[in-house]
Design an enzyme around this catalytic site. Structure first.
Site, PDB file in Angstrom:
ATOM      1  N   ASP A 191      -0.136 -30.119 -28.013  1.00  0.00           N
ATOM      2  CA  ASP A 191       0.976 -30.478 -28.881  1.00  0.00           C
ATOM      3  C   ASP A 191       1.382 -31.927 -28.631  1.00  0.00           C
ATOM      4  O   ASP A 191       0.515 -32.787 -28.432  1.00  0.00           O
ATOM      5  CB  ASP A 191       2.145 -29.514 -28.665  1.00  0.00           C
ATOM      6  CG  ASP A 191       2.824 -29.159 -29.970  1.00  0.00           C
ATOM      7  OD1 ASP A 191       3.550 -30.013 -30.505  1.00  0.00           O
ATOM      8  OD2 ASP A 191       2.618 -28.032 -30.463  1.00  0.00           O
ATOM      9  N   HIS A 222       8.630 -31.119 -30.362  1.00  0.00           N
ATOM     10  CA  HIS A 222       7.906 -29.927 -30.779  1.00  0.00           C
ATOM     11  C   HIS A 222       7.100 -29.322 -29.634  1.00  0.00           C
ATOM     12  O   HIS A 222       7.121 -28.106 -29.404  1.00  0.00           O
ATOM     13  CB  HIS A 222       6.982 -30.258 -31.952  1.00  0.00           C
ATOM     14  CG  HIS A 222       6.363 -29.053 -32.582  1.00  0.00           C
ATOM     15  ND1 HIS A 222       5.141 -28.546 -32.199  1.00  0.00           N
ATOM     16  CD2 HIS A 222       6.799 -28.237 -33.567  1.00  0.00           C
ATOM     17  CE1 HIS A 222       4.850 -27.480 -32.915  1.00  0.00           C
ATOM     18  NE2 HIS A 222       5.839 -27.271 -33.760  1.00  0.00           N
ATOM     19  N   SER A 387       4.325 -21.950 -36.381  1.00  0.00           N
ATOM     20  CA  SER A 387       4.065 -22.619 -35.109  1.00  0.00           C
ATOM     21  C   SER A 387       5.081 -22.201 -34.062  1.00  0.00           C
ATOM     22  O   SER A 387       4.913 -22.509 -32.883  1.00  0.00           O
ATOM     23  CB  SER A 387       4.082 -24.142 -35.272  1.00  0.00           C
ATOM     24  OG  SER A 387       5.391 -24.630 -35.321  1.00  0.00           O
TER      25      SER A 387
END
Length: 1029
Positions: A191, A222, A387
């Site tokens: 990520d 994120h 996600s």
């Protein structure tokens, strides 16, 4: 690029720049940097590529052998690339891809049902349309507060409360109390990175940077959120706080990545023997070969990959790669009310089109709406998206792996088997929305800890009578003479990374349940690798049941063999049973049967096939499959409700019996036609078959304008067709004096008292003089695209109906736009028009509202403007099933043979079939009624203490989290425990004394905890017997 914020924001902020061409050169094995350089230089020595260099890659994998290299070739010629591919050690040469990822942190999204403002001006300059492609692998997260359901409505609901953390909701604390916290499991997060001293994590083993930025920290938040859902140890606690975190920073703060970064990082993950890998990215490009091949290699090395299925729902056929691969656990999203999240992508997979049928995906679903996770620096935040659902499953998988003593039993197949066998099916939701159901962590633990290596099937049975779960199979009965129904079953092989099907699958019909009324053909993967393969089951009705109605049942027996591990030699085998149940009806009349042409629909990947609605500039590629069960699903449902039987043709027009069908439908066709197909269709229509064609725009000037520079492949992308391949369609219908134009129109209008919208459609340029033609006033969208000018055109012919002159001949209906029946773009449906056209083609009933319409005009003769021609220099032949490269213009290939199914020889069983195929899904060695939880130990994971003033009370009712309880309470627990033990001991002494003085009698049964009942049953059950599937 600036993302669209609502449906009215139809513009892009573009800056155009070109980068030098880079290619990924994949090798047949792992070689040192010196060897790789030698292979490339020797391959290019005699080529035209004089200016080339190997792009240096400075990352943690640089010191190890690799199986690829990035080569920059300025002005690369086709011959130089072929020279590279001819080298014996070079496997493949593909363009380097740059990936943009956009995180849409917006408070709310517009109403999905609201129509866009069609008067919005196009402020974009088409000449400089530069795109990173919506097909790119993107972040699959959405904004907080994105709280969509599947459409189920309740007039009164409880207001949404702050949810407990998802780990507690899924009962991870039960496993924590048993002493399992993810310890000893290596989990990788691919990520945006993670800050070094984030207070939520205590076991970050390694942080690596694979980007061109000189930082390991997360600048977006994120990656921190995803890691927190998996392994946070405080506040918003993760599933496996003691797991070993490996952070792979593969995205920059500008949300950019390259395929080569992923490939290097994947190689490093294999080297580090990662157990679980979370990948919260995705895109529709399942033909990105280096990426897909590396995912296969990862799972072949026992890495359990968990990936998000996509945020392109509620449209069907929107699955993202790599979550759509058989060896990957693909995760969809639900909300906390167990509704499928609106954003969650739906199946089926579209790899197999047009000739086959897609697989069931997602595999499972779990919470993905309003989930809390770690903030970028500290604290918690809420996010939504698949996600978010993906790390929920990745965290659960990490925790589950830590519960298994014999880690050799854990592999990508066995873990997926445990997850799907334990999943809780959601009521009223079909398998292409929920897969096998909702994640059940405790049941998965039960199965995994009683697991024995074996094969299993997904889905585990075929029941064409079970609605809605088995939609679309259950939506239409089968009958004699119909196209075979194809069910694509996935074989999961938990015995080993490679396997094979032993002998041939056996078809065994149940005679008491009329199993001999159906024929079954089976095709399958020659090799099951890695961990999985396909089993395609084609079902057809036997001739003797042409007039019969009823239920038929049987099953297919499949034996899978896999090499035995631990160097013991020999093979392990596992036999699985696939129950089959179908509903048969008498063959419907010809007038009720509609045949859908799938063979001539093309989609991305691999070519640039543009959207049918040019207003959809935020998603310019057509990638949903154009199938009646994907983006034409609502149209299919409507036709079924009107009593029509719809079948799919996945082969050339020469491969069906036209006497069986009333209408042949061709919608949004991009493919060319074999000469034999044109001749065959002409003959079929003369003999009574009718034809309905929904076309779309085609204009070579507009096609040149909508080209875009693709950062992924470093190339300009030019459409290979328009919305439809109008020149090819004109070749098909020219014999009747018909043709479509290259005009491009849009606008609102009324037809037969119905509001209609024409979205980037074409007009009819030529039509027989005795036909019926309807014209409307529309805007010239082509002029708007080319010159940014607006013009209104009156009398645009858009609908034509014609009765062919031959005796008993069929009828033809043309309409210039398919968007009104396409779920991808539909704003105002025209299902009423489709009904009217089918009444005309099937029953020769001309709609009075169209015959007497004020919009009826004299059919055009086609003399006012030339008919559209194919775009010069197009590359359609690269992706076409019809064309092949030829000196000069591409030429048709030889007509392929029609598909021939080899029907299995039945081995009838004179026994009763099971009445209900949907039971608890059982693996061969596991009886769900006998699997128990071990005794719960008073164990709590060690966590970092709270900071002053910090509260975690929302996580667990009462504010007590594992490892974080009040000191005073802790001091009183031993006293209560001692007193309780004395009371219990006194009770048993009294009972023992009484039993010696009184005759024994049966005591009333006291209800015990479930897991203790199951433990007792297991101890009493005979050993060595395994239930059959």
């Amino acid at each position: 690029p600036r993302p669209y914020q609502s449906c009215s924001s139809l513009y892009l902020m573009i800056t155009m720049f070109c980068l030098s061409t880079e290619y990924i050169v994949a090798f047949n094995g792992y070689f040192t940097a010196k060897a790789r350089s030698h292979f490339i230089s020797s391959a290019l020595k005699s080529s035209e590529a004089l200016d080339w260099r190997i792009v240096p890659r400075k990352n943690p994998a640089s010191d190890f052998p690799s199986d690829f290299e990035v080569v920059q070739i300025r002005q690369a010629s086709h011959s130089s690339l072929l020279t590279l591919e001819d080298h014996p050690y070079i496997k493949r040469v593909t363009p380097q891809r740059k990936v943009f990822r956009t995180l849409n942190y917006t408070p709310d999204l517009p109403d999905p049902g609201a129509a866009c403002n069609n008067d919005t001006r196009w402020t974009q300059k088409w000449q400089s349309w530069q795109s990173s492609r919506p097909l790119r692998r993107t972040s699959l997260s959405l904004a907080f507060g994105f709280w969509h359901a599947t459409g189920r409505h309740s007039s009164r609901r409880l207001l949404r409360a702050i949810p407990r953390h998802v780990a507690q909701i899924l009962q991870a604390d039960v496993l924590w109390q048993m002493g399992y916290t993810g310890s000893g499991v290596k989990v990788a997060v691919f990520d945006t990175g993670l800050s070094e001293k984030h207070p939520h994590f205590k076991n970050v083993k390694e942080r690596t940077n694979w980007t061109n930025e000189k930082t390991l920290d997360d600048g977006l938040g994120h990656g921190t959120f995803v890691a927190g859902v998996i392994a946070s140890m405080r506040e918003c606690q993760g599933f496996a706080p003691d797991s070993e975190l490996h952070i792979f920073r593969v995205f920059t703060n500008n949300q950019v990545s390259y395929t080569s970064w992923f490939l290097d990082a994947f190689n490093y993950a294999i080297l580090k023997k990662i157990d679980v890998l979370n990948l919260s990215i995705g895109g529709p490009d399942f033909m990105d070969h280096p990426f897909v091949d590396k995912v296969w290699e990862l799972t072949a090395n026992r890495v359990i990959m968990v990936s998000a299925i996509g945020n392109d729902g509620p449209l069907y056929g929107t699955l993202n790669n790599p979550a759509d691969q058989m060896d990957v656990i693909g995760v969809g999203g639900i909300d906390f009310e167990d509704n499928i999240a609106r954003f969650s992508s739906r199946g089926m997979t579209t790899w197999e089109l047009p000739g086959g049928y897609g697989r069931v995906k997602p595999d499972i679903v779990t919470y993905g709406s309003g989930v809390r996770g770690s903030g970028m620096k500290e604290g918690c935040r809420s996010l939504s998206g698949t996600s978010v659902a993906s790390p929920v499953v990745a965290g659960a998988v990490t925790l589950l792996v830590s519960t298994v003593l014999n880690r050799e039993l854990v592999n990508p197949a066995s873990m997926k088997q445990a997850l799907i066998a334990s999943a809780r099916r959601l009521p009223g939701v079909n398998m292409f929305e929920q897969g096998h159901g909702k994640l059940d962590l405790i049941r998965a633990y039960q199965i995994l800890n009683s697991y024995k290596p074996q094969a299993s099937l997904s889905p585990s049975y075929i029941d064409l009578t079970e609605c809605p779960y088995m939609w679309p199979y259950c939506s239409q009965p089968i009958y004699y003479g119909g196209m075979p129904t194809i069910v694509n079953v996935t074989i999961l092989n938990g015995m080993g990374v490679t396997g094979r099907i032993l002998d041939k699958p056996i078809w065994q019909p149940y005679l008491p349940q009329n199993g001999d009324h159906i024929d079954v053909a089976v095709s399958y993967s020659p090799v099951l690798w890695p961990w999985a393969g396909y089993l395609a089951v084609s079902i057809s009705v036997a001739k003797k049941a042409a007039s019969w109605e009823g239920i038929a049942q049987g099953h297919v027996m499949v034996t899978v063999a896999s090499p035995a591990g631990n160097n013991v030699g020999g093979e392990m085998t596992s036999t699985v049973k696939l129950p089959v149940k179908v509903k048969i009806v008498p063959t419907p009349p010809r007038s009720k049967r509609v045949l859908w042409d799938q063979y001539h629909n093309l989609r991305y990947p691999p070519g640039y096939f543009p959207r049918d609605n040019l207003r959809m500039k935020n998603d310019p590629l057509d990638w949903n499959g154009d199938h009646i069960h994907t983006n034409f699903r609502d149209m299919y449902q409507h036709l079924r409700s009107m009593g029509y039987f719809v079948e799919v043709l996945g082969a050339p027009i020469t491969c069906f019996d036209a006497s069986q069908y009333g209408t042949f439908m061709m919608v949004d066709s991009e493919e060319e036609y074999f000469p034999e197909e044109i001749t065959k269709l002409r003959r079929d229509i003369d003999k009574g078959l009718s034809l309905i064609v929904f076309s779309d725009w085609y204009n070579t000037s507009v096609m040149r304008k909508v080209k875009f520079y693709d950062e992924n492949t470093r190339q300009w992308w030019m459409p290979d067709t328009g919305g439809a391949n109008v020149p090819a369609l004109n070749d098909l219908i020219s014999v009747w004096g018909m043709a479509f134009s290259d005009g491009l129109y849009e606008g609102d209008f009324t037809m037969a008292d119905h509001d209609m919208y024409y979205a980037s459609g074409c007009s009819i340029a030529k039509f027989p003089e005795d036909g019926i033609v309807i014209a409307k006033t529309l805007k010239d969208q082509g002029l708007e695209v080319l010159k940014q000018e607006t013009a209104v055109v009156e009398g645009v012919p858009i609908l034509g109906m014609y009765q062919t002159p031959s005796e008993g001949g069929g009828r033809i209906a043309l309409y210039g736009d398919s968007n009104c029946i396409d779920d991808s773009h539909r704003q105002k449906d025209c299902f009423w028009l489709l009904d009217a056209l089918l009444q005309y083609t099937s029953y020769s009933m001309t709609p009075p509202s169209l015959i007497h319409s004020n919009s009826r005009v004299t059919p055009p003769t086609g003399t006012d403007r030339p008919l559209p021609e194919r775009l010069e220099g197009n590359h359609l032949y690269r992706y076409s099933k019809v064309l092949e490269a030829h000196l000069g213009d591409p030429k048709p290939r030889p007509l392929p043979a029609c598909p021939h199914l080899s029907w299995s020889k039945p081995q009838p069983l004179n026994e009763t079939a099971p009445s209900n195929l949907w039971k608890h899904q059982k693996l061969l060695s596991i009886d769900m009624d006998k699997v128990v939880l071990p005794n719960v130990r008073n164990y709590r994971p060690q966590v970092r203490p709270l900071s002053p003033g910090e509260s975690g009370a929302w996580d667990i009712p009462g504010g007590i989290m594992p490892g974080r309880y009040n000191q005073e309470v802790g001091q009183t627990i031993p006293m209560f425990a001692f007193l309780g033990a004395m009371v219990v001991l006194s009770f048993f002494v009294v009972q023992l004394t009484k039993s010696k003085n009184k005759p024994k009698r049966r005591k009333p049964r006291v209800k015990r905890p479930t897991y203790l009942q199951q433990q007792q049953q297991q101890q009493l059950a005979p050993t060595g017997k395994n239930p059959t599937v």
